[in-house]
Scaffold this motif. Structure first.
Motif: not given
Length: 502
Positions: A485-500
């Motif tokens: 993260s640029n703003t917090e002392p964390i690591v961000r996991f972000m993702g998506e999957y297509r539905v339908g």
């Protein structure tokens, strides 16, 4: 460490750690910034604003004193919004920089400073390094007390900002719809949005407008935090609801049924509105913004160009400038309307949403149903045994020399020489392992109900590796990203999957 410093500004807390956002730290940054500005402008004027959290008045006092002590003139806007400070700096050639006192969506124990250059932009990495060097080796000029400049006000800043947004909207068409709008102002500067909505002929029903220094809900405008707004939309029979964060650079929507709209959809809807006026324009977003954008825009308007940048407002702004885009944005609900100014602006986003509703004739829920469905998976991972800056440096190296990707039954391993990252996905849990050396390893865990569905849609035979920001692994039906993260002392996991769709 409770200080987080970088291109997104400075954020911190007060606790038992060595580095704190205490008055001495704030003063050092304010004086260092003031000297940095003076190196460019001999007699600089700096615009100052603050959000509504309880500590912001005190922090603003310290910033003001620091700027004045090194010879800057200060224009103090008081309680306001980050985009209003940015707009004010960008439109006045006699204003040379800006500081906004805010920790954005962070909880009340946090506060921070957002530093702006003469264009109202966040500082580049190079400028941030110069500011840090100036602060560390501070030799601030001693301005005699009888030469300290007076503090000025600017009561017209919000009105000028509002008028600039109104100038790019079909005002008469919006007024004709006579929308009833619910507003969650998050007990901060977005209380000023009421006059903007009224200028568009809206009847406003507002909540969380009390300016008592605290937040009546969690400050990040996530759907889970908007119970009051959702209830208000239903009970007051509103056409829609708007939710702000404390400094007004993000916008989240609630539809006419009182259902929160995925924050990723704000940028899709705003892009659809702008493309009605310029069908072949470019839209710039960051690398982790929803892939529904491509599906929604390119199928309807093949001439549109979608550009993806690293995360961070300054990176998206640079892309908007480079491609002369008609819109910029991020999936968090931060929208940049270049016709107004180059800054994330919740008020500008509100105007575009109302314009789309007025010109399409449909309801918000109908517009959202027309967006191809991608399910979001977002996790905040707190690493153990590993500093996020070390992970950031590893990703920086991998931009030059790509890692090898090994697909395993339950996850992925990324490796280069002795460095490796393992991401294991079980039904509802994610396990992260990072190995930088034999004595520098780290782990993190997180849970999300949709992790199994994401992994099932992930096709390793059609994999693309993107190192624009952290590591992003893309397949046609699913993708995920790992980045500090640029703003917090964390690591961000972000993702998506297509539905339908397969």
């Amino acid at each position: 460490m409770t200080l987080k410093a970088g291109i997104a500004g400075l954020r911190g807390t007060i606790d038992a750690e060595t580095d704190n956002l205490n008055p001495a730290t704030v003063l050092g940054y304010a004086q260092g910034f003031g000297v940095w500005v003076r190196n460019q402008y001999p007699h600089p004027t700096v615009v100052l604003g603050r959000d509504g959290r309880n500590s912001s008045a005190m922090v603003a006092d310290v910033v003001r004193a620091g700027l004045l002590s090194v010879g800057c003139r200060v224009v103090d806007l008081g309680l306001t919004l980050t985009p209003t400070v940015q707009f004010t700096v960008s439109r006045r050639p006699d204003y040379h920089a800006g500081v906004m006192v805010t920790a954005s969506h962070n909880p009340p124990v946090w506060n921070g400073l957002k530093f702006l250059n003469s264009q109202g932009f966040f500082l580049s990495e190079a400028d941030w390094e110069r500011l840090e060097a100036q602060r560390r080796h501070l030799a601030a000029p001693e301005v005699p007390l009888d030469r300290v400049l007076p503090v000025l006000g600017d009561s017209s800043s919000l009105t000028a900002h509002q008028n600039a947004v109104l100038s790019v909207l079909p005002v008469a068409a919006i007024q004709a719809r006579r929308f009833r709008v619910a507003l969650d102002a998050c007990n901060s500067g977005a209380v000023g949005w009421q006059s903007f909505l009224q200028a568009l002929g809206c009847e406003v029903v507002a909540c969380h407008t009390e300016l008592h220094g605290y937040f009546s809900r969690e400050p990040e405008p996530l759907p889970a935090h908007l119970a009051t707004l959702k209830r208000l939309v239903r009970t007051a029979h509103c056409h829609l609801g708007f939710a702000a964060d404390p400094d007004g650079d993000r916008l989240v929507l609630v539809d006419e049924r009182g259902e929160a709209v995925n924050e990723e959809h704000t940028v899709v809807l705003c892009a659809q509105e702008r493309l009605r006026h310029q069908p072949e324009g470019a839209v710039v977003v960051n690398t982790v913004t929803t892939h529904a954008l491509e599906d929604a825009l390119k199928s309807a308007q093949p001439g549109v160009k979608i550009v993806r940048t690293a995360v961070g407002e300054m990176n998206v702004v640079a892309g908007v400038q480079q491609y002369q885009a008609i819109l910029g944005g991020e999936g968090s609900g931060g929208i940049i309307v270049p016709q107004v100014h180059l800054a994330r602006d919740g008020m500008g986003a509100m105007g575009l949403i109302l314009s789309l509703l007025a010109t399409s004739g449909g309801s918000l829920s109908q517009l959202v149903q027309g967006i191809p469905r991608w399910e979001s998976v977002k996790l905040k991972l707190t690493p153990s045994g590993l500093k996020t800056d070390a992970l950031r440096e590893l990703f920086r190296q991998w931009r030059t020399v790509l890692p090898q990707v090994k697909i395993e039954k339950t996850g992925i391993v990324l490796c280069r020489e002795s460095h490796w990252i393992g991401i294991e996905l079980s039904e509802h849990e994610l396990h992260l392992q990072v190995h930088l050396s034999d004595d520098h390893t780290g782990t993190a865990q997180g849970q999300h109900s949709e992790l199994a569905q994401l992994w099932q849609r992930f096709d390793p035979n059609l994999l693309t590796l993107d190192t624009t920001d952290g590591i992003k692994l893309v397949t046609p039906q699913a993708w995920f990203s790992l980045r500090p993260s640029n703003t917090e002392p964390i690591v961000r996991f972000m993702g998506e999957y297509r539905v339908g769709k397969t």
